[in-house]
Structures are given as C-alpha cells and as structure tokens.
Design an enzyme around this catalytic site. Sequence first.
Site, mmCIF file in Angstrom:
data_model
loop_
_atom_site.group_PDB
_atom_site.id
_atom_site.type_symbol
_atom_site.label_atom_id
_atom_site.label_comp_id
_atom_site.label_asym_id
_atom_site.label_seq_id
_atom_site.Cartn_x
_atom_site.Cartn_y
_atom_site.Cartn_z
ATOM 1 N N LYS A 16 5.809 -0.445 21.569
ATOM 2 C CA LYS A 16 6.857 -1.396 21.188
ATOM 3 C C LYS A 16 7.509 -0.987 19.854
ATOM 4 C CE LYS A 16 7.002 -6.382 21.473
ATOM 5 N NZ LYS A 16 6.127 -7.556 21.503
ATOM 6 N N GLU B 52 -10.848 5.571 -19.099
ATOM 7 C CA GLU B 52 -10.687 5.220 -17.676
ATOM 8 C C GLU B 52 -9.499 5.925 -17.030
ATOM 9 O OE1 GLU B 52 -10.261 3.166 -20.248
ATOM 10 O OE2 GLU B 52 -8.629 1.730 -19.957
ATOM 11 N N MET C 273 -13.593 -1.833 -28.341
ATOM 12 C CA MET C 273 -14.202 -1.224 -29.531
ATOM 13 C C MET C 273 -13.889 -2.072 -30.773
ATOM 14 S SD MET C 273 -13.694 2.423 -31.512
ATOM 15 C CE MET C 273 -12.804 1.967 -32.994
ATOM 16 N N CYS D 136 -11.006 0.406 -26.197
ATOM 17 C CA CYS D 136 -9.859 0.071 -27.047
ATOM 18 C C CYS D 136 -10.077 -1.271 -27.753
ATOM 19 C CB CYS D 136 -8.566 0.111 -26.239
ATOM 20 S SG CYS D 136 -7.129 0.361 -27.294
ATOM 21 N N GLY E 212 0.803 -1.222 0.000
ATOM 22 C CA GLY E 212 0.000 0.000 0.000
ATOM 23 C C GLY E 212 0.835 1.272 0.000
ATOM 24 N N LYS F 112 2.013 -9.465 15.551
ATOM 25 C CA LYS F 112 3.475 -9.498 15.626
ATOM 26 C C LYS F 112 4.083 -8.247 14.989
ATOM 27 C CE LYS F 112 3.944 -13.544 17.539
ATOM 28 N NZ LYS F 112 4.423 -13.581 18.941
ATOM 29 N N HIS G 220 -8.690 5.252 -24.097
ATOM 30 C CA HIS G 220 -8.913 4.720 -22.742
ATOM 31 C C HIS G 220 -9.432 5.832 -21.821
ATOM 32 C CE1 HIS G 220 -6.929 0.790 -23.246
ATOM 33 N NE2 HIS G 220 -6.178 1.431 -24.125
ATOM 34 N N TYR H 111 -0.436 -9.652 -15.780
ATOM 35 C CA TYR H 111 -0.518 -10.597 -14.665
ATOM 36 C C TYR H 111 0.541 -10.321 -13.620
ATOM 37 C CZ TYR H 111 -4.113 -13.944 -15.795
ATOM 38 O OH TYR H 111 -5.319 -14.527 -15.995
#
Length: 538
Positions: free
Chosen positions: A227, A512, A387, A384, A19, A191, A510, A57
């Site tokens: 700690k 997005e 389409m 893309c 993250g 931990k 694109h 991937y």
Amino acid sequence: MARRTKYIFVTGGVVSSIGKGITTASIGRMLVSRGFKVTPLKIDPYINKDAGTMNPYQHGEVYVTDDGAETDLDLGHYERFIGVNLTSASNFTTGSVYGAVIAKERRGEYLGNTVQLIPHITDEIKSRIYKLAEDSGAHVMIVEIGGTIGDYETPPFTEAIRQMRLEVGRENTLFVHVSLIAYVGPWGETKTKPTQHSVKALMELGIQPDILICRSKSALTEEHKRKLSLFCSVPKEAVIEARDTKNIYEIPLTFEKQGLADLIIDRLALPDCSPDTKEWEEMVSKLKKPNGEVSIAIVGKYTQNGDAYLSITEALKHGGIANNVEVNIKWIESDHLEEGDEFKYFNDVHGIVVPGGFGYRGIEGKIKAIRFARENKVPFLGLCLGMQCAVIEFARNVLGFERANSIEFDPDTPYPVITIMEEQKKVEDMGGTMRLGAYPCKLEKDSVAFKEYGTEIISERHRHRFEFNNEYREQFISHGLRLSGLSPDDQLVEMIEIDDHPWFVATQFHPEFKSKPLQPHPLFSGFVSAVLKHTQAK
Ligand code: GLN
C-alpha cells in the site's frame, strides 16, 4: 562544485522526533562499514543562529564540537555512530543563512539586485552544502533537514535540495523520507494514511522520495508495504521498517538486514563492497547480553526531558559496554532532593553523576547529592557545573567556608570559590561567547585521572563562563582536594578529585561529548567500573 560526492537527503514526515537523526547516523554507519568516507550535515530550520541560547527543555542538549560550535544534539548521534569528529560546518540554521545573506547585501555584494528567497537564500544553502562536501572530501554526504515536511520553515531547504538534484544529477542524489506509521482505535489498527499525506506534501515541493523509512511500533506486513509503495510511488523494496527499539545501536544492523545499504549503493552507483560489521555487532551483543547491572543516579534539573542529558546517558551506556554491564539510570530532580531525605533517594544507586547546567535553581540539591557521595564514599562523577558544585560543597563542609558559592549564583558570597573567567568579564552577548570547544589539559601523574586516561596530555571540550578561583588553591589542596588536571600554563583548574575516596572525580570540561560506543570514554569506563565494585561490595 564537488561532483564526486554523492548526496543523501533525509526529510521527516508527520511528527517531529521521529528518528531522522538516528536514521542519518545509521545510514552513515552502514556506509563507513563499507569503507566509504561519510560526512553528515544537520540543517535546522529555526531562526536562532545556533542552538547555544536554547533551553534544554525545548531543544534537548546543546552538543559542542572540537572547534567550539554549539550545535544540535543530532551531531552527537552522528559522531557516535559514524565515528567522525565534526565541526561548525556540520550544522547550520535558517538564522545563520539569513544572517549571512543580509551581511552580503549590506556589503553590496548583490550589485543592486533585489535579494530574494530564490535564488539568494537557496544559493546560500546550496553553497554551504557543496563547500562541506568539497572540504571534507567525503564520498557520501548525508544531509538531514530538521523539522517536519509541511512546516512553514522547511521550504527554502527542500527547494535547495530539489535544485541540487538537477545540478548534480539523479545518480548522485537520493531522497530518504522518514515517516510515522500510526496506530488508532481500541485494536491499535495500523494506518499508513499520515505517511501518504506527508509524501504528498513532499511531492508538492517537487521531491519524490526514493526510499521510505517507516517508524512503527510493530512489524509492517507485506500488505502495508504494498500500500505504501503504491500510494507513495516508492518501489516496495525501498519501503523500510524502522521499529521502535530500546537499543538505538541496533538500528544500523536492522537496516542492513533489510537491504537498505545495498539499495543505497545501487541507487547512487557506488562501488559494491561487503560491509565489515563485526566490531559493531559485538558491541550490540554486549549491550543486549550484559553480565550484570549497575544503578547510577543523575541529579539534574531537566530530568523530565532525557534529551537534555543525552550525551551523558550514552557515555554511561558506553561505560557499561566497557565493563560488560547494563547501566540503569535513576533520574533525580535536584529541586526535589533539596527538601527530601537523601538516604531514601540514593538507597538503590551505587554511583552519582552531577551534570552541567546554568542558573541557581537546583544547585542546593546538587550540593547535597555531592556531600552524600563524598561522605558515604559513593563513586561520583561531576561534569562542568558538577565540578563547580563539588568545589562549593568541599569549601562549605570541609574548609568550613560558610556561604561559599559561585558568583554565578551569589555575587556577594564571602567565599567566591568559583569565579567569572577573566575574558568573560567584558562579554555582553549570550550566544557563542562562553569558553567553547577543545582545550588541552595536563594530568597529575599519580592521579585517578591519569590512571584512567593512561596519558599525561588530554584534550576535552568545554562550555562554561565560570572557573575554579585560584586564590583558594592552597586551602583546598591542604585539606585533601587534588587538582588533578590543569591547563598547560597551570592557570585553569580543569579536574579535581579526592584522594580519600574510592572514586571521586570532577571535570570542568564535558568528557561525555567524546565517548563513542566503539571507544568508550576512559572516565566513563573508569566510573562504571568503580560503581560496579561498589555494587559488589554492598
Ligand atoms: N554555569 C556554569 C558556567 O557557566 C557551568 C556551565 C556548564 O555546566 N556547562 O561556568
């Protein structure tokens, strides 16, 4: 050297995918909400020159900037959270650093010196950081070092940032380390040891973190914080909890509550000013308390790794924010759909997205999904490759062009309705050679596209080698496929839609990549709104 810029360096410990990107983006959000100009930078320690040739991937989505850089997906988080538009200078890799140093050596620029990791590689890294600070004019630059402390590949970068603290001073640099809190045994005992080890590894590289961000499944107790503070030599108030959350846009607000922004401002001696988080809070509360839900299928071929379609899932979420609904995504592996019963696959969804991609595998499943959407009047958004598949589907099933295809998949097709772009014919190298980055597009006035964008000229980001074959334009148009978006010189088809359908839109670009939670992209808002109508009609 840009002395006025303050630098925040973000490193990661214990595991990858912890993250750091969202932490970097969230810190950026907190600072822009106080009126500071922020520029982020992602450094990737792998040898590839950029992310362009990497498999989704392994690497997740390749994010494209306006200026056509093929970058790490964290740049998407930065743009969405911080609200900036980044460039190729906002991401570099070991490969690009070594490439530049070797090119300089070949030009004789090192004047006979032995070229070494220190100082030549570290100088190249620092000069890129300083240059971006200078060019951006940012008050604060946040530099995320990819990978995990302890990797063989990170030391040149940690060494460069260690030197930077000496060069620009303690009050202008801040080291933030994001680390994992582990849970072991049948009771899930908490931990802190892996984090202690990771900080030790960082200290061996000469870096004492100023702030610890602890990624954890449950709340950190005062005892855990005490700690971590003691063993990692970080003041207790600088041990910050980053609990797993379904809603990533909430993270800047949870950091804010823990006083992280105030701490950063204090440590970097930035002028203190109160944050304006109203708009962000409203957006988060819309996400948390939606007024309904819709289900949308994404028919892709990297569906085992949601990161491969990250900007699409985020943009759909933004479309949900604009319509006050939660968007549930059903992942459909296009390979499986090829053999399966499409009515079963789509019986519980009210919208279908076919995303971008490369290569023949999965194409027939995507075409089947598009046929289903077209014939059953299910809202459809093609992106893309989506389409290109919609054009192939229309050619085969409406125009009756048997074996119509893209020459990417069938070079001998009798109907090459998608063909290679002229300037791509001579290209041999794979990396950085597609049609990349932002290009203008002109919309047809009475199209759905024009209605959604509300403007005639738009600019969107591209990443492709193939295009709609202009030889077939008339046949498509006469059978009801509208070419609703063209390049300004009319040469390239950038958008298509079907008139006799509630909402069937596909783009060669694109969209997005440009959607942000505070500014949902018009096509995604329009698509989710159409899906909502379809859901209500059912
Ligand atoms: N493979 C197609 C092309 O190169 C589509 C690329 C994409 O979807 N990004 O044109």
